[in-house]
Design a protein around this motif. Structure first.
Motif, PDB file in Angstrom:
ATOM      1  N   MET A   1      32.185  27.628  -2.112  1.00 31.43           N
ATOM      2  CA  MET A   1      32.257  28.616  -3.016  1.00 31.43           C
ATOM      3  C   MET A   1      30.934  29.085  -3.776  1.00 31.43           C
ATOM      4  SD  MET A   1      34.040  28.946  -7.012  1.00 31.43           S
ATOM      5  CE  MET A   1      35.614  29.678  -6.444  1.00 31.43           C
ATOM      6  N   ASP A  14      33.983  22.369  -1.550  1.00 25.23           N
ATOM      7  CA  ASP A  14      35.371  22.534  -1.150  1.00 25.23           C
ATOM      8  C   ASP A  14      36.357  21.707  -1.782  1.00 25.23           C
ATOM      9  OD1 ASP A  14      34.570  25.143  -0.082  1.00 25.23           O
ATOM     10  OD2 ASP A  14      35.065  24.436   2.160  1.00 25.23           O
ATOM     11  N   ALA A  61      38.148  26.196  -2.190  1.00 24.90           N
ATOM     12  CA  ALA A  61      38.030  26.481  -0.794  1.00 24.90           C
ATOM     13  C   ALA A  61      38.796  27.923  -0.603  1.00 24.90           C
ATOM     14  CB  ALA A  61      38.709  25.369   0.026  1.00 24.90           C
ATOM     15  N   SER A  64      35.917  32.399  -2.454  1.00 25.76           N
ATOM     16  CA  SER A  64      34.437  32.648  -2.017  1.00 25.76           C
ATOM     17  C   SER A  64      33.466  32.924  -3.110  1.00 25.76           C
ATOM     18  CB  SER A  64      34.480  33.771  -0.835  1.00 25.76           C
ATOM     19  OG  SER A  64      34.727  35.133  -1.753  1.00 25.76           O
TER      20      SER A  64
END
Length: 172
Positions: A1, A14, A61, A64
């Protein structure tokens, strides 16, 4: 991210949760004496109501981008100054109405109690921004006297305290 706090950018593994990332953002912001004022996860604006335990446990995860914006307390208080002034105006108006009712001999203690709750909110708000606002400490002794008059059910003293002591001090 991908995470962005104001102009600072970094990547987050993640394996972390959204709650972990938000705690990190909060710590970074606090270290710079700033408050988070806006939070966007992907394209969704997040409010405090969205921050429930299930949402905070979500793995990063699933997302984004996280974008956070912060401001200093002084900037927040400057932005809120007009609203705080309007709230003080409302408090003064309500206090005048209460004082008039007390002068007519009406014992509106439940209304006074509701007004005192609003006054407590006002004092907390003004004191939280005391670096940019006049101190509400001048209200404290008069609030104490008002509470004493309320306990004694002295409507004349309640009216006097509202009209001559508290209303003039409700300035932001």
């Amino acid at each position: 991210m991908h995470v962005m706090l104001d102009q600072e950018h970094w990547e987050v593994a993640d394996a972390r949760t959204l709650g972990d990332v938000l705690a990190d953002i909060s710590e970074r912001s606090h270290a710079r004496s700033r408050l988070i004022t806006s939070l966007i996860v992907d394209q969704r604006s997040i409010t405090d109501r969205d921050l429930d335990p299930d949402f905070l446990r979500e793995p990063v995860a699933r997302f984004s981008h996280l974008t956070a914006t912060s401001q200093t307390l002084d900037d927040v208080m400057r932005g809120a100054a007009q609203s705080i002034q309007q709230y003080a105006t409302l408090l003064r108006s309500d206090a005048r109405e209460l004082a008039a009712e007390f002068r007519m001999g009406e014992e509106r203690l439940a209304s006074l109690d509701a007004w005192l709750g609003k006054l407590a909110d006002y004092i907390e708000l003004v004191e939280s921004g005391r670096r940019t606002a006049p101190s509400s400490k001048a209200l404290t002794p008069w609030v104490q006297e008002l509470l004493e008059a309320r306990a004694e059910r002295d409507v004349v003293r309640l009216a006097d305290l509202l009209e001559y002591e508290l209303i003039p001090r409700l300035e932001y």
